[in-house]
Structure formats: C-alpha cells, structure tokens
Design a protein around this motif. Structure first.
Motif, mmCIF file in Angstrom:
data_model
loop_
_atom_site.group_PDB
_atom_site.id
_atom_site.type_symbol
_atom_site.label_atom_id
_atom_site.label_comp_id
_atom_site.label_asym_id
_atom_site.label_seq_id
_atom_site.Cartn_x
_atom_site.Cartn_y
_atom_site.Cartn_z
ATOM 1 N N ASP A 144 0.845 -1.188 0.000
ATOM 2 C CA ASP A 144 0.000 0.000 0.000
ATOM 3 C C ASP A 144 0.888 1.248 0.000
ATOM 4 O OD1 ASP A 144 -1.898 1.935 0.255
ATOM 5 O OD2 ASP A 144 -2.602 1.336 2.248
ATOM 6 N N LEU A 145 0.886 1.972 -1.104
ATOM 7 C CA LEU A 145 1.733 3.157 -1.237
ATOM 8 C C LEU A 145 0.946 4.457 -1.156
ATOM 9 C CD1 LEU A 145 4.057 1.954 -4.137
ATOM 10 C CD2 LEU A 145 4.504 1.893 -1.679
ATOM 11 N N GLU A 146 -0.322 4.377 -0.753
ATOM 12 C CA GLU A 146 -1.130 5.583 -0.663
ATOM 13 C C GLU A 146 -0.532 6.533 0.370
ATOM 14 O OE1 GLU A 146 -5.794 6.969 -0.020
ATOM 15 O OE2 GLU A 146 -5.217 4.875 0.251
ATOM 16 N N ASN A 147 -0.377 7.780 -0.035
ATOM 17 C CA ASN A 147 0.158 8.847 0.824
ATOM 18 C C ASN A 147 1.632 8.666 1.177
ATOM 19 O OD1 ASN A 147 -2.330 10.162 0.901
ATOM 20 N ND2 ASN A 147 -2.993 9.059 2.720
ATOM 21 N N CYS A 148 2.309 7.759 0.504
ATOM 22 C CA CYS A 148 3.734 7.571 0.772
ATOM 23 C C CYS A 148 4.557 8.635 0.052
ATOM 24 C CB CYS A 148 4.202 6.182 0.314
ATOM 25 S SG CYS A 148 3.645 4.846 1.372
ATOM 26 N N GLU A 149 5.547 9.184 0.731
ATOM 27 C CA GLU A 149 6.464 10.110 0.088
ATOM 28 C C GLU A 149 7.319 9.367 -0.931
ATOM 29 O OE1 GLU A 149 8.792 12.157 2.985
ATOM 30 O OE2 GLU A 149 7.068 12.609 4.248
ATOM 31 N N THR A 150 7.779 10.098 -1.938
ATOM 32 C CA THR A 150 8.578 9.473 -2.986
ATOM 33 C C THR A 150 9.868 8.904 -2.428
ATOM 34 O OG1 THR A 150 7.668 11.072 -4.557
ATOM 35 C CG2 THR A 150 9.587 9.816 -5.269
ATOM 36 N N ARG A 151 10.474 9.594 -1.452
ATOM 37 C CA ARG A 151 11.699 9.062 -0.865
ATOM 38 C C ARG A 151 11.445 7.719 -0.177
ATOM 39 N NH1 ARG A 151 17.049 10.498 0.571
ATOM 40 N NH2 ARG A 151 17.939 8.516 1.211
ATOM 41 N N PHE A 152 10.266 7.564 0.415
ATOM 42 C CA PHE A 152 9.921 6.285 1.046
ATOM 43 C C PHE A 152 9.851 5.183 -0.005
ATOM 44 C CE2 PHE A 152 6.883 3.061 2.344
ATOM 45 C CZ PHE A 152 7.301 2.753 3.628
ATOM 46 N N ILE A 153 9.247 5.472 -1.163
ATOM 47 C CA ILE A 153 9.151 4.473 -2.233
ATOM 48 C C ILE A 153 10.545 4.099 -2.730
ATOM 49 C CG2 ILE A 153 8.261 4.049 -4.567
ATOM 50 C CD1 ILE A 153 5.977 5.996 -3.908
#
Length: 487
Positions: free
Chosen positions: A90-99
C-alpha cells in the motif's frame, strides 16, 4: 479449469502475520528499537535472502531465531512483511523518498518482482523527484547491479547535461560501472578530449600511489594507471581527436595505451593511406540539448488553469474574473508533497522567506480542494507569533461534486497568519485559527489533523460544509509562489 482465490489466501496469510502465538522468528530493526515477529517457513520460501540468513542463525533458548537489521526503518519493514505474507504493498500517501528506500530494501532482500515494480513506478510517475535528487540517486544505483532502468533513465539525462556528473566535487567517487556506461554512449555531449581529461582525473584519483608530478612517474606508475583505466580506455574515440589534441593531451600518457593504438592514432600524419587495424569507434553525435520536457507535466497536480485564473482574480480583488488568456501571474511551484515530502519541516525548509504564496490542499476521500493565500513571508524564527496581513484569504475551489468556489478574506488582520519557532516539528502553514496543517506523526498525510473550522474566527466564513468534520487527512498539497508576468 482452475479456480483461483488469491484475495482470501492473502487475507489469511496477513492474519497469520498478525497472530503472535506461533511465530519462531523475531526481526529487530531501527537500531533494535522496533521488532517484528514472523514464521521461518514463510520467510524461507518467499525469499532466498531470508533462507540464507535463517540457515546461519542458531535459535535461542525459546527456539526463536533473531534477525537484526539495524539500518532498516520499522515503517519500511512493515511494508516488506505485508508483501511477504499478503502480496500487498500500500503506497497511498507515501512520500517518494519512502518508495525509493523501499525499492532499495526490496532489492537487498532479493524481492526482484517488488523492486522492479517500484523502479518502474518511480520512472513513470516520479520523474520530477528523480531529477531533483539526481546526484543522490546516480551515485548510488551503480553500486547495485539490478537497477538497469534507473541507470538508463539517469544516463539519458547525463549524456545531454554531462556537467551534472563530470563537474561535481564528487565526480572522482563515481562508480566505475557508471563511468563506463557513459563512455559507451555515442550521444555523450562532450568534446572527446575533455572526456579524456576527465577519465585521467578519475583514474589518478583511484590510484593513490601516483606521484603528484607527472615527470616523476615511473613505468610502474603508468602501468598502475593503465590497470585502473582498463575498462575505460577502449571507449575513447581516439581517431576523432585533432593532431594538436593528441600531441598535447594524449602523448604525456601514451604509456597507458596499447602500442598499436598509439602508433595508429599518429599514423595519419605519416602514412594516411595505410589501413588501420584498431577498432575505430564512431564520433559522438550532437543532440539538441534539452532535458526531458517539463511542458508535458501540468504546472499543478491538484488545480487547473481555470483555478489559477480564479485565485489570481481574488488576489487582485477584481470584480471581473480573469480568463485563461489574461492571467497576470505565474504560479511557480515551490513544494509538492508527493515529490518533496509531507513532513511539516519540509514546508519551512522550502517555503521559508517566500512572499505571495498560495497553499493548495487535496482533501482525502472527497472532491475538495482547499487552500490559502499569504502575501507576507513564511518564516519560523518566531515563538508563536501572529503576523498582520490585510490581503490574506482562505478558499475552497469548485471541483467534481463541489459546485461552487468559496473565498473567505481575513476579517481580523492582527491574527491573519500564525508562525512557529524552529523547534516545533508538527505545524505547517496556519491561517488564523481557521485553517491549519498539523500532524502528531510529523507527516501531515499520516493522521487526520489538518483542520478547517466549522465557524468563522479570524476569517469571514468557513470554507467547508458545516456537516463535515473540522479535521481531515490529505492526498497531496502544493505551495506556489505568485509572480507577476513581465509581458
């Protein structure tokens, strides 16, 4: 015929993950401050990395095997476990750096399917972030072997703008594989003799035993440099250098070249008709030096040009609305949360000292777009200080199911904008007590603590329906600097 029931299977395995009774593995992360429980059979069959780890660990007195991963955050490892057990990320609301960090951890754990998917996602949807953090990414991905798509993405930029890498202070720390991948490119936009200068500079930096003065070099010194540059030298286009360049630049280092190459690059001066035995690489092509066009990207991920015209009308207090053809302002993006991060401190880092800014928020779960305009400067050098403005306003915009826009101008200028001291890690921008961004978790997308009051306080009227909760979560937010067009 096969009947497949993967959703239920995934759900059951997630339930197994959450069951704290039958586990036989503990994974400690984040400097041992957080721990997770798991099951060895699941880990071994889902990851060859964990299979090797578990085979080399002896169980404790309770027959539990403990895996320690100090540098991995609990948030990222939780996502990894959800993937291992349920095949869900689940990548909803994840910052790009987190991805990006998740991709690196997935690669470390040899989850090729996940790391490849995240790599593609970054390239296809987060290109702006990748360019913003270009140096960080470029110097790291070549230390791994599994990010070929990102390597190509970065090299497609570097060949057009070589100074992004070659003119940086850390050029000599570049991975050999990164340098070689650029030298192989026929479209590297740099004079060949400058390429030669740079690889000599890089090679000398890797060979610490070399004397500073070239006149003091021994045969062994040249041999050492030749060994260092053995992967680079075959990709120089020697036969497209001028005679002066060969004499001034190549000749001092001729001992690092194969004798055949050195003989033949001088041959045109003596016997131009004689055939050359060495491989002659083609000259590098000259391209139109433009970065991948940003024009393909909308100026905003939240609002339209029509919205920009409406906000411009409010800023100038016009009774006749601006149209798309006569908007007097440019909306220059300063911050986009999905690109730059949701932490309140990110707002202060990027927006500090900017005047005439518009904050735009996309509310989670509705069609709402809300925001505010601040004509004064944002800064956090104060301890809980009110700032006077007469022209600030907050608003909601017509969008989807929202039929009409609402503007609410400040009615008590003494309490228009609220500023905070640098030590406060939870507040972002705040307009009076009427509209604010706040987070207990230091990421304004992780909890529902952004707020628009249901009653007027320091601004004329509420900008959201009274039937809605005052508190909400967000999908994204942007901050624009409003700049007067010159023509």
């Amino acid at each position: 015929m096969s009947l497949k029931f993967f959703d239920k299977l995934s759900q059951n395995f997630i339930e197994l993950l959450n069951d704290k009774e039958e586990y036989n593995v503990i994974i400690e992360v984040e400097n041992k401050e957080k721990s997770f429980t798991a099951h060895s059979n699941v880990l071994k069959f889902r990851s060859s990395y964990f299979r090797r780890e578990l085979e080399n660990i002896q169980p404790n007195e309770n027959n539990i095997k403990i895996i320690i991963k100090l540098s991995i955050s609990a948030q990222i490892f939780n996502v990894i476990l959800q993937y291992i057990y349920g095949g869900i990320v689940d990548l909803e609301n994840c910052e790009t750096r987190f991805i990006y960090d998740l991709m690196l951890v997935a690669d470390e754990f040899e989850f090729e399917e996940l790391s490849n998917k995240l790599e593609t996602l970054l390239i296809e949807t987060k290109g702006s972030w990748l360019r913003t953090h270009f140096s960080l990414i470029y110097h790291f991905i070549f230390s791994r072997t599994n990010f070929k798509k990102l390597e190509n993405f970065c090299n497609d930029i570097v060949v057009k703008y070589p100074n992004l890498i070659f003119d940086t202070d850390d050029f000599t720390s570049l991975e050999e594989s990164a340098l070689v991948s650029l030298l192989k490119r026929n479209d590297l936009q740099m004079e060949e003799i400058k390429i030669w200068d740079y690889i000599i500079k890089w090679g000398i930096a890797q060979t610490s035993t070399l004397p500073t003065n070239l006149d003091d070099w021994t045969k062994e010194n040249f041999l050492a440099l030749k060994t260092t540059l053995q992967q680079c030298l075959p990709h120089i286009r020697y036969f497209h250098l001028s005679s002066i360049e060969v004499l001034d630049k190549i000749e001092p280092y001729k001992k690092i070249l194969d004798k055949q190459i050195w003989k033949e690059i001088n041959q045109p001066l003596i016997a131009p008709e004689r055939p050359v035995k060495s491989i002659i690489l083609p000259p590098r092509s000259v391209l139109v030096t433009e970065l991948p066009p940003r024009a393909e990207e909308s100026f905003s991920a939240i609002i339209s040009e029509e919205h920009a015209a409406e906000i411009s009308t409010w800023i100038d207090r016009k009774t006749t609305a601006y149209t798309l053809t006569n908007i007097p302002y440019k909306f220059e993006l300063i911050l986009r949360a999905t690109r730059d991060g949701f932490a309140p401190q990110t707002f202060w880092n990027l927006c500090r000292d900017h005047t005439r800014t518009v904050v735009i928020i996309k509310v989670k779960g509705t069609d709402e777009i809300v925001g505010g305009y601040n004509p004064s400067a944002w800064d956090d050098d104060y301890i809980y200080k009110w700032v006077i403005t007469y022209d600030s306003f907050i608003f909601s915009l017509k969008n989807g199911n929202i039929q009409n826009s609402i503007i609410s101008r400040v009615k008590d200028p003494l309490y228009a904008i609220f500023k905070y001291d640098k030590k406060n890690k939870h507040y972002g921008p705040r307009f009076g007590l009427d509209f604010e961004m706040y987070s207990n978790k230091s990421k304004v997308a992780l909890d529902s603590r952004c707020c628009c009051r249901n009653k007027s306080i320091y601004y004329e009227k509420p900008i959201r329906a009274s039937t809605l909760s005052e508190y909400f979560s967000i999908i994204d937010y942007e901050v624009f600097k409003i700049v007067k067009k010159t023509t």
